[in-house]
Scaffold this motif. Structure first.
Motif, PDB file in Angstrom:
ATOM      1  N   SER A  62      -6.781 -28.072  92.893  1.00 20.48           N
ATOM      2  CA  SER A  62      -6.952 -29.523  92.798  1.00 20.48           C
ATOM      3  C   SER A  62      -7.822 -30.048  93.940  1.00 20.48           C
ATOM      4  O   SER A  62      -8.697 -30.897  93.731  1.00 20.48           O
ATOM      5  CB  SER A  62      -5.586 -30.207  92.825  1.00 20.48           C
ATOM      6  N   LEU A  63      -7.595 -29.533  95.141  1.00 18.49           N
ATOM      7  CA  LEU A  63      -8.393 -29.927  96.304  1.00 18.49           C
ATOM      8  C   LEU A  63      -9.857 -29.581  96.102  1.00 18.49           C
ATOM      9  O   LEU A  63     -10.748 -30.394  96.370  1.00 18.49           O
ATOM     10  CB  LEU A  63      -7.856 -29.254  97.568  1.00 18.49           C
ATOM     11  N   SER A  64     -10.115 -28.392  95.609  1.00 23.98           N
ATOM     12  CA  SER A  64     -11.486 -27.952  95.387  1.00 23.98           C
ATOM     13  C   SER A  64     -12.193 -28.826  94.351  1.00 23.98           C
ATOM     14  O   SER A  64     -13.349 -29.214  94.536  1.00 23.98           O
ATOM     15  CB  SER A  64     -11.489 -26.492  94.940  1.00 23.98           C
ATOM     16  N   LYS A  65     -11.497 -29.160  93.271  1.00 23.44           N
ATOM     17  CA  LYS A  65     -12.090 -30.013  92.236  1.00 23.44           C
ATOM     18  C   LYS A  65     -12.349 -31.423  92.749  1.00 23.44           C
ATOM     19  O   LYS A  65     -13.405 -32.004  92.489  1.00 23.44           O
ATOM     20  CB  LYS A  65     -11.182 -30.061  91.008  1.00 23.44           C
ATOM     21  N   ASP A  66     -11.377 -31.979  93.487  1.00 22.48           N
ATOM     22  CA  ASP A  66     -11.568 -33.321  94.047  1.00 22.48           C
ATOM     23  C   ASP A  66     -12.717 -33.338  95.052  1.00 22.48           C
ATOM     24  O   ASP A  66     -13.514 -34.276  95.088  1.00 22.48           O
ATOM     25  CB  ASP A  66     -10.288 -33.819  94.720  1.00 22.48           C
ATOM     26  N   TRP A  67     -12.827 -32.300  95.873  1.00 22.65           N
ATOM     27  CA  TRP A  67     -13.898 -32.239  96.854  1.00 22.65           C
ATOM     28  C   TRP A  67     -15.257 -32.141  96.173  1.00 22.65           C
ATOM     29  O   TRP A  67     -16.225 -32.751  96.612  1.00 22.65           O
ATOM     30  CB  TRP A  67     -13.679 -31.089  97.827  1.00 22.65           C
ATOM     31  N   ASP A  68     -15.344 -31.379  95.078  1.00 16.51           N
ATOM     32  CA  ASP A  68     -16.607 -31.280  94.346  1.00 16.51           C
ATOM     33  C   ASP A  68     -17.047 -32.636  93.806  1.00 16.51           C
ATOM     34  O   ASP A  68     -18.243 -32.945  93.771  1.00 16.51           O
ATOM     35  CB  ASP A  68     -16.496 -30.279  93.194  1.00 16.51           C
ATOM     36  N   LYS A  69     -16.099 -33.466  93.411  1.00 15.18           N
ATOM     37  CA  LYS A  69     -16.429 -34.814  92.934  1.00 15.18           C
ATOM     38  C   LYS A  69     -16.871 -35.710  94.091  1.00 15.18           C
ATOM     39  O   LYS A  69     -17.830 -36.460  93.972  1.00 15.18           O
ATOM     40  CB  LYS A  69     -15.223 -35.440  92.228  1.00 15.18           C
TER      41      LYS A  69
END
Length: 121
Positions: A62-69
């Motif tokens: 979830s952290l990785s996906k949010d950071w990519d956004k």
């Protein structure tokens, strides 16, 4: 009319660029259904402290996906080294979680949080 355009277009352009470059604090906030990077970091910290490694890896996703956004939104308003530092901390964190290394995981999380705080200032 021509003189007005010659003067106003550069001024409007400079003001627009200045606003974009100073918008980092606004753009790094969660939009829509995002949990937010700081809250996810806090959840991972609690998971690691409680030795809940399966939940930590799920929160890391979830952290990785949010950071990519977020990185797409702040790339013009944040310093490159802060973006790269946070990206590196998140990438290294996955290895610490998979190795179930509590001290490295916590160290990387606090480092990532510090980069987050410096992002967009």
């Amino acid at each position: 009319m021509r003189r007005f355009l010659v003067i106003s277009i550069p001024i409007v352009t400079i003001v627009l660029f200045a606003l974009i470059m100073q918008s980092g604090n606004v753009l790094k906030r969660p939009l829509g259904n995002e949990v937010g990077v700081p809250k996810t970091i806090e959840m991972i910290i609690q998971d690691i402290k409680n030795d809940n490694w399966d939940s930590a890896i799920n929160h890391w996703d979830s952290l990785s996906k949010d950071w990519d956004k977020v990185v797409k939104r702040v790339q013009f308003s944040a310093e490159r080294n802060e973006i790269e530092g946070l990206s590196l901390s998140i990438a290294s964190l996955k290895g610490a979680i998979e190795a179930q290394d509590k001290s490295s995981g916590l160290q990387l999380l606090y480092q990532a949080y510090e980069h987050w705080e410096d992002l967009g200032e």
